[in-house]
Scaffold this active site. Sequence first.
Site: not given
Length: 752
Positions: A409, A535, A623
């Site tokens: 992190c 995010g 797709d």
Amino acid sequence: MENQRPIEKELVLIGGGHSHAIALRNFAMNPLPGVRITLISEQSNTPYSGMLPGHVAGHYTYEECHIDLRRLATAAQAQLYVDRAIGLDLDRNQVNCAGHPPVRFDILSIDIGSTPELPDVPGILDYSVPVKPWRFFLHQWQQVIDRVSQHPNQPISIGVVGGGAGGVELVLTIQHQLQQILQAAGQPLANLTMHLFHRGARVMTGHNARIRNRFQQILIQQGIHLHLKKTVLQVQKGKVFCESGFQVECDTIFWVTRASAPIWPQQSGIATDERGFIQVQPTLQSVSHPHIFAAGDIAAMVASPRPKAGVFAVRQGKPLAENLRRLLQGNKLQIYKPQSKFLSLISTGDRKAIMSWGALPLGNESAWLWRWKDAIDRKFMDQFREFLEMGPDVELPAENSIPMQCTGCGSKVGSPILEKTLSRLHQDYPPLRQDILVGLGGADDAAVVEVPPGQVMVHTLDYFRSLINDPFIFGQIAAHHSLSDLFAMGAEPQSALAMATLPYGSDQSLQETLYHLLAGATKVLQQAGAELVGGHTTEGAELAFGLACNGLIDRKGILSKHGIQPEQVLILTKPLGTGLIFAAAMRQQTRNLWIDSALQSMLQSNQAATQCFLEYQATACTDITGFGLIGHLSEMLRSSPIHVQLNLNSIPAMPGVAEIISQNIHSSLYPQNLKAGHWVANQDQFQTHPLWPLLFDPQTSGGLLATVPMEHASECLEDLEKVGYRQSSIIGKTVPMQPQTSSSRQQPIIIH
């Protein structure tokens, strides 16, 4: 990573003119450590003005007279934004663009050339074609060539307004090319009529009397109608009106008058002369803003005024690059001293040229002068072509390396950068949805969204390395790619979480990259009716981005890929080939036209196609992305008693695909995708087909593949084309599987 240095300064180049092309080559050969270069250019190829008359005359191909800016930018480790600058914010040091968010700079250089000065004449913008910007002129010129080639027996009249060197050279080269076409078709040259309008008494203003007289003789000898002392007052479709009631019929009119500057530099507050050209010192710095440079036609050298000529743009390239480097490194700048006279070799269209050198009494055309000019021009272009073919051999010194970066992190982008970026994003893209209970507006640990009764949530995730050095465009492509999974299932996008890896850099550079990336993604998300709600970011060696997207759908309305049925057609909405094109780009074996076409396809949403398929009762949809057409089609067939008859010739392909395949270039995922070939019953028959590899090419932001009942096929295809999927195609049909052995069940695809 040992040979990298974090981005500390932003150098922005506006325009892909001669000076900037030379500067980029210089930066590629000798990189600027800690400097991120961004080139903003309206096109990915830039023309070399010295060879354009020869191109018009048919002596050079398009590729021979254009510099590949995308490859040049890549070699210089620069970002390329294919966009148009429309202004400067000098308080914030930002470039305002037509299609991108503002681009921040520490040092700016402007090399945008000039355009013909267009008087306030009724109809001039509607019924005539300025010779610059060159790409628009060349597009119109190609239409003229096509018309004469297809209908050589029909008379055509061409007019050129402007009797300077550019206008005279253009009218002669146009005539030469079109006469060659007429001769090849066995048609009389009288089918072509050429007109040159000039308000002066003699053509070739700025050259000596002998040059002017000789060119006037040539024009008359060539049968070109010369209209001197004629000022154009009005242009209508097919007609030019001059003073005193003089009228001439012209099918196409090209405008080649004296150079003028776009208005935005003057409006931005930078010092300009009375005509709007940027005033520069002998160092090529702006006289009012020393951190801004200008070169080429857009620059007005205050201490040593010179005419607008390509020779000065070429000569300024090296000193411009040197002074940009010196300013960024805190060193004293050099003085640029332009030559007082310059050599002009002016083409007469027929592989001959006339030399003009100041007041010297030269004036006879000759083939050897044209060959001399040709050699000079090819030498100039070879410095880019040979350099790009070999590739720059550079390595940054170890002392420029990035200091050790933490993992885990600890590799996250800092909170102040995120706060500033998200605040700007929230201001520029305010929230639209009411069912986002907690999103970017708060500092909570997670987003909270509402799921209406009777609906279910659809989840999807995509993440990949950047395939283009423009974070705003990359953000859009990644968002389209991620949302396609939702559209393939008929879901309505609701929210998205972003994942970004940003190249190491200063706080400002990280913030700039992150904003452009998220702005591109947010633009696409909001167009689809979704919101970015949060995010995760981290720093790394290269740019990568992805989205986790959520969508809503009625429990009974899910469009699965397994709903394929017999007696249906398979419709593909986009052409294939993105994997091949970008694999070729990595090997420097592609053309900008192919990349531009691929980008245009990847930037097209699949949302409207979904609505069209639902309207025409599609029963299955997927797709086409990383596993290629056969890979995704095989997923549709895994649990269905269906055979598919695939028409290989009906599968749309992007420009350049066949040529790339012929060079044995493939995506790195192609060998894995090729293993799906066992689903094709007659693969032995088609493995040597030129387009066989296209079936296994991984796609980024590819199209949708859906099955539609045969009775709706034509109407569905027609409506797809109406809403923008112009290359959508019926590529096959489904038939019931006949009783077969269990082993043959694994080969349900038959190619025709």
